[in-house]
Structures are given as C-alpha cells and as structure tokens.
Enzyme design. Structure first.
Site, PDB file in Angstrom:
ATOM      1  N   CYS A   1      13.683  14.757  22.187  1.00  0.00           N
ATOM      2  CA  CYS A   1      12.855  14.084  23.120  1.00  0.00           C
ATOM      3  C   CYS A   1      13.249  14.385  24.636  1.00  0.00           C
ATOM      4  CB  CYS A   1      13.181  12.506  22.737  1.00  0.00           C
ATOM      5  SG  CYS A   1      12.049  11.201  23.802  1.00  0.00           S
TER       6      CYS A   1
ATOM      7  N   GLY B   1      -9.993 -10.512  11.670  1.00  0.00           N
ATOM      8  CA  GLY B   1     -10.429 -10.082  12.975  1.00  0.00           C
ATOM      9  C   GLY B   1     -11.054  -8.687  12.902  1.00  0.00           C
TER      10      GLY B   1
ATOM     11  N   TRP C   1       0.870  -1.198  -0.052  1.00  0.00           N
ATOM     12  CA  TRP C   1      -0.060   0.048  -0.131  1.00  0.00           C
ATOM     13  C   TRP C   1       0.730   1.193   0.166  1.00  0.00           C
ATOM     14  CZ3 TRP C   1      -0.203  -3.721   3.729  1.00  0.00           C
ATOM     15  CH2 TRP C   1       0.392  -3.636   4.925  1.00  0.00           C
TER      16      TRP C   1
ATOM     17  N   TYR D   1      -8.832   9.529  12.754  1.00  0.00           N
ATOM     18  CA  TYR D   1      -7.636   9.049  12.268  1.00  0.00           C
ATOM     19  C   TYR D   1      -7.452   8.594  10.567  1.00  0.00           C
ATOM     20  CZ  TYR D   1      -3.948   5.536  11.418  1.00  0.00           C
ATOM     21  OH  TYR D   1      -2.953   4.867  10.864  1.00  0.00           O
TER      22      TYR D   1
ATOM     23  N   CYS E   1      10.118   3.633  18.509  1.00  0.00           N
ATOM     24  CA  CYS E   1       9.661   4.174  19.773  1.00  0.00           C
ATOM     25  C   CYS E   1       8.460   3.229  20.274  1.00  0.00           C
ATOM     26  CB  CYS E   1       9.178   5.516  19.425  1.00  0.00           C
ATOM     27  SG  CYS E   1       8.922   6.517  20.813  1.00  0.00           S
TER      28      CYS E   1
ATOM     29  N   ASP F   1      -2.542   7.627  16.138  1.00  0.00           N
ATOM     30  CA  ASP F   1      -2.916   6.383  16.343  1.00  0.00           C
ATOM     31  C   ASP F   1      -2.316   6.104  17.922  1.00  0.00           C
ATOM     32  OD1 ASP F   1      -0.512   5.798  15.537  1.00  0.00           O
ATOM     33  OD2 ASP F   1      -0.896   4.220  14.243  1.00  0.00           O
TER      34      ASP F   1
ATOM     35  N   GLU G   1      -5.490   1.287   6.013  1.00  0.00           N
ATOM     36  CA  GLU G   1      -5.427   1.886   7.332  1.00  0.00           C
ATOM     37  C   GLU G   1      -6.281   1.233   8.155  1.00  0.00           C
ATOM     38  OE1 GLU G   1      -3.646   3.739   8.562  1.00  0.00           O
ATOM     39  OE2 GLU G   1      -2.210   4.329   6.985  1.00  0.00           O
TER      40      GLU G   1
END
Length: 578
Positions: free
Chosen positions: A298, A155, A80, A201, A283, A219, A111
């Site tokens: 950070c 699912g 994608w 989102y 992360c 997200d 997505e």
C-alpha cells in the site's frame, strides 16, 4: 479449515480455442526501473510510475489477500456466497446448465440489492426474494406490483424494476449465451451489459463470481482500496480517475489468475470479492490498517509510516515535466480534521429522509496547520473526562480521577496517525448543494355513512423517479415564500381539479394541515406539507368506478401498498392524528 490453495493450483490451464484470447490491457502507469521511495505531503511530488501497482510484483501478498478472504467468507455467513461450480467437475451432469443459471441469477440479485445498502439489511430481503422467485424464469413470470411489494423498504425501487425487466429480457432470448446450453444468462461481460439494468460493475461480478471469467469489478469499496494501494489522491468518482481504476482492476485480476494461459476458475470471483470485502470491513473510510493483509504493497500506508516516523523524503521528482498529472494536492486542513466515517443512507431515490451532518473528530486548536503538528497531535495529553457513549470521542481522564487511562504507546499513536492519513484517500469532494422544493401532499379520505374510510392514492409513471410506486396526490408550490393560509389555498385549488371517475372532488372538505416533513432525495430536498381532505359518500359505486392508476384503499390495507418512503411517512402522520 482446509489449507488454502496457491494461485497456481486454484487456476487451471485454459483449454485450446480457435478464438484468440483478449490481451491484457496495459496499465496507465509504466513499471519503474526500481521502486520509488514513498512520497509525502504537502507536495507529494512523484512521477506517474509511482502509481504502478506493487501487487503485480508480489504474489505472496496476493495469496495473503485470498487466504484472508477464505477465512472471512466462512465467518460471515451470506446466503449468496456459495462454492464455485467447476465445469471440469460438473459439466457432464445433465442439470449443470440449470445449476449454473441459478447461481448466476443469485449473484445478479445479490449485487443489485447490495448497491447502496448494508449487508445486514439485504440478507432477509435476498432470502425472501429467492424463496419466492428461485429462478430467473420465475421472476420473469411475476407481476411488477408483486416485485415492488417484496422490495418495499429496501430502497432505490428502480433497482427492482430494472431487475424485473432484465429477467424478462433474459427469458425472452431464444438462444442460450453461456457455456451450457441450458443456461440463458450470458457469461461474457459485453453480453451481460446488454441486459436491462446490468452495468459494468454487475456484469463483472456475475461473470467472475458465477462463471469464473477473469473480469474486474469496481465499486466504491474497491475504488478506495485501489486508490490507497496506488497512492492516487484523486476524486474516485471523476471519469478520468474511474477509467484508470477500472484499467488497474482489470490488470490485477488477470495477473492474479494468470490470464490468458489459464481458463475459468474460482480465482477471479474470489479475488474480486476479497477486494470488495476488504473495502467494506478493513479499508473503510476510517481504515483499520493493522488488520489489512495487503498493507505491505500500500503506497499510502508507506507514506503514512514516513510521516509518523518524521523522516525526510528521499529524492523526488526534479523535472516538473515528469510529475504526475492525476493527483491533487493534499490540503493540510484535511490532515488536522479527519472526518469520521458516516453511514451511507440505504434508502431509495428519496434518500433516507433524514439529514445526516458529517461528524468531525475533536482536535485541539493548533497554532498552524502543518504536517508536524498533525502527527504531534497523536500524542496523548491529559484532559478533563468527558461523558460519552462513543469510545472514540472519549478524552483522557483527569489525573485526579480514581480511574486513570494510560497514554498510548508510540506504536499505537503512530498506527492511529497512519490510519488517519490513509483515511484521506481517495480525495473527498464537497457535495453539491441539493435544490430545495416544497409541495402540498393531499391525503383525501372517502368517508362513508356507515363509518368506513378509504383513502385515495395514485400510481407514478412507469419510468422516472420512483417509477410505478403509489403516492397521495401532490402538487409543487410555486412560491418560495408562503404561509399556512396560502398553502391551504393551494391545496384546496389542487384537490378541486381532481376528477376520479364519476366522483368530483370539487366539494371535498379541507379538514386540517397535519404537519410538514422534510424528505431528502439524492437530487432534491423536498418539504412536504400534509393536508387532510374528506369527501362524504353513500355507497361504493361513487368511488369504485375510478380510472387506471388511481384507487381507494381501506385504512387497514394501506400498509400493504407499495408507497414510496416519503409517502409512507406522510401516512404515519395521518395515522398519528387518528
């Protein structure tokens, strides 16, 4: 690999328009006069301005993230991910609208599939889906049963239903909404959110990746990255925290693009995908901070460095009225028992059906839970060798062993300590206890005189949990305490009430209770007691004249049915018993 473009060359000037561009929303955190020094727990006293995004002031770090993603994008081949369709280059082509619509559709499908599901699991499903329904028009013309059948095993089946309903809504819209008259999928976030099944989102992802609009995404992965970048020790799922993170995500993408001076470009999509990729690969809940391209900005990493170096905090917030009201206090218990990363179940509303207790890293018992003890624990100590297949849990071998493992250097120990501290962000909230229920699942067999066998299944309602999927008839047990005898009686009573067309199951014979399964939904822990019933029939007419939403399926065709995961497990029990 071609040299990465700078932000200035990536984004192109926005063409003149009569409509006034939407202004950039101000962040909740005012820009401090000078960058405040890192704060350290347990107090972490700081002003709200401490959370001002340092990325806004460091274009070089933003460039580093985009370059990092360009390299990762080439290495991780995902079907994608495709080059951005630049209207300035392709708009004159007659088929541009069709290409743009297909691109937006592919982003939309990917997505939706990627929600709560691993990339490796999604890839074959996405390929099969796009091969069968390459356009939104093809999906809208499909049958709901076919859609559920293709989705089987992925699912969260309600996602498939909403995607199907969204495609129908898009196609039924008589007026195009995108920049091209041939593209029916809208490019603006507000219009996208008007499509069934598309939330904030997904709308942001489609708008930025396919159309190049400067719109944010948020997200779980992005929320984790931003929480650590800002130094926000909050529950990232709390509405107040989520609102703040959305606002910061919006400000960042617009700042990186140069909105509103610049128009559509590949930058918004690349930036959003870079944040999502960073959160899913670097992360993570157990971060790999040394591989992070933006650790310079950070806040949490800087705090970890101060702690690891055992330096004292400089300055602080003297007036409590100036203190941040968002952050929670870091518990020192969390510092000495950092949870290992646990894979998220990727099943449907049922969950995976398997209970996965969180793993904890082994930590020696400390005399007291203090910050200094936490970072002292990073130093290696001799200990007996422990056989384990997990390298992270292996302890240092005894000095008498033939093979000795060297103690890690101070740098390595500090890096691990910093990463462990970063793993505390955002705040992990205790999960609410899931209600428990028990039910009898009645697997009814139609047994023919010639030896053939068929099985009764029914379709769930079109709305709600596991919408439109098929299941064996089941009934919830009202009593909290019961025995095998009472379960058998409840199952027989329930089956006797079933009237399938001309066939009454009042005379169905109870063969056996085949076993019990515990299946975990996102909101319920269900124990299913599987009971086998049999009714003898002479000809098909007795069972074929059924009612809508109910059917009898031959044994060899049961695998083709869109049973929910829990029901498929029940069927496996039946097959296992012969």
């Amino acid at each position: 690999m071609a040299k990465a473009k700078t932000l200035a060359t990536r984004a192109k000037p926005r063409p003149k328009a009569t409509a006034k561009p939407k202004p950039v929303a101000p962040t909740s955190f005012a820009k401090p006069v000078s960058p405040p020094p890192p704060t350290i727990p347990p107090s972490r006293m700081h002003a709200p301005s401490y959370h001002y995004p340092l990325l806004l002031e460091d274009k070089a770090v933003c460039e580093a993230l985009l370059r990092w993603f360009e390299e990762i994008e080439e290495a991780r081949n995902m079907p994608w991910r495709k080059p951005w369709l630049d209207p300035a280059v392709l708009a004159e082509k007659e088929e541009f609208g069709t290409l743009l619509e297909k691109r937006a559709y592919e982003v939309w499908v990917s997505e939706v599939m990627l929600q709560q599901t691993r990339v490796s699991t999604v890839i074959p499903y996405f390929t099969t889906w796009i091969t069968k329904w390459p356009t939104v028009h093809a999906l809208a013309a499909a049958s709901h049963d076919d859609v559920l059948a293709i989705w089987k095993g992925l699912g969260y089946y309600s996602r498939a239903t909403r995607l199907y309903q969204g495609a129908k809504a898009v196609v039924s819209n008589t007026s195009p909404s995108s920049p091209s008259s041939h593209c029916k999928i809208p490019s603006e976030v507000v219009a996208l959110q008007g499509i069934p099944g598309i939330g904030r989102y997904t709308a942001g992802a489609v708008s930025s990746i396919a159309f190049g609009e400067a719109e944010p995404v948020l997200d779980g992965n992005v929320a984790r990255v931003l929480s650590r970048q800002l130094g926000l020790y909050v529950d990232a799922k709390d509405k107040k925290s989520t609102d703040v993170l959305w606002e910061v995500a919006d400000q960042l993408v617009k700042s990186v693009v140069g909105f509103p001076e610049t128009g559509r470009s590949s930058v918004p999509g690349q930036w959003n995908q870079a944040l999502m990729e960073l959160g899913s690969t670097v992360c993570t809940p157990r971060p790999k901070c040394e591989a992070c391209p933006i650790r310079k900005t950070c806040r949490v990493y800087a705090e970890g460095e101060i702690l690891a170096a055992k330096k004292k905090q400089e300055g602080g917030v003297k007036d409590i009225e100036d203190a941040c009201g968002l952050c929670l206090q870091v518990d020192t218990e969390d510092l000495v028992a950092v949870p290992d990363e646990v894979d998220t179940p990727e099943d449907d509303e049922e969950g995976s059906g398997q209970e996965m207790p969180p793993k904890r890293r082994k930590v020696e018992k400390k005399p007291a839970n203090t910050i200094s003890n936490y970072f002292t624990a990073s130093a290696a100590k001799a200990a007996p060798a422990v056989a384990s297949s997990n390298e992270e849990t292996k302890e240092v071998a005894d000095t008498s062993s033939a093979t000795k493992r060297k103690s890690p250097s101070t740098t390595t120990a500090q890096a691990k300590a910093i990463a462990s501290y970063c793993s505390l962000f955002p705040k992990k909230m205790p999960k609410k206890k899931v209600p428990e229920e028990e039910a009898v699942v009645c697997v009814v067999e139609a047994h023919y005189s010639d030896g053939r066998r068929k099985w009764l299944i029914e379709q769930r309602p079109a709305k709600g949990l596991l919408a439109s999927l098929w299941q064996f008839p089941q009934s919830t047990l009202s009593s909290a305490t019961h025995t095998a005898t009472t379960r058998k009686a409840a199952a027989r009573k329930f089956v006797s009430t079933l009237q399938i067309g001309y066939l009454s199951l009042r005379e169905a014979k109870h063969v056996a209770e085949l076993g019990s399964l515990v299946h975990v939904f996102t909101h319920l822990r269900l124990t299913m007691h599987v009971h086998h019933f049999r009714v003898d029939v002479d000809e098909d007419g007795e069972v074929e004249r059924g009612v809508e939403g109910v059917k009898w399926v031959e044994t060899e065709r049961m695998g083709d049915e869109t049973l929910s995961t829990g029901m498929r497990r029940c069927w496996d029990v039946v097959v296992g018993r012969g």
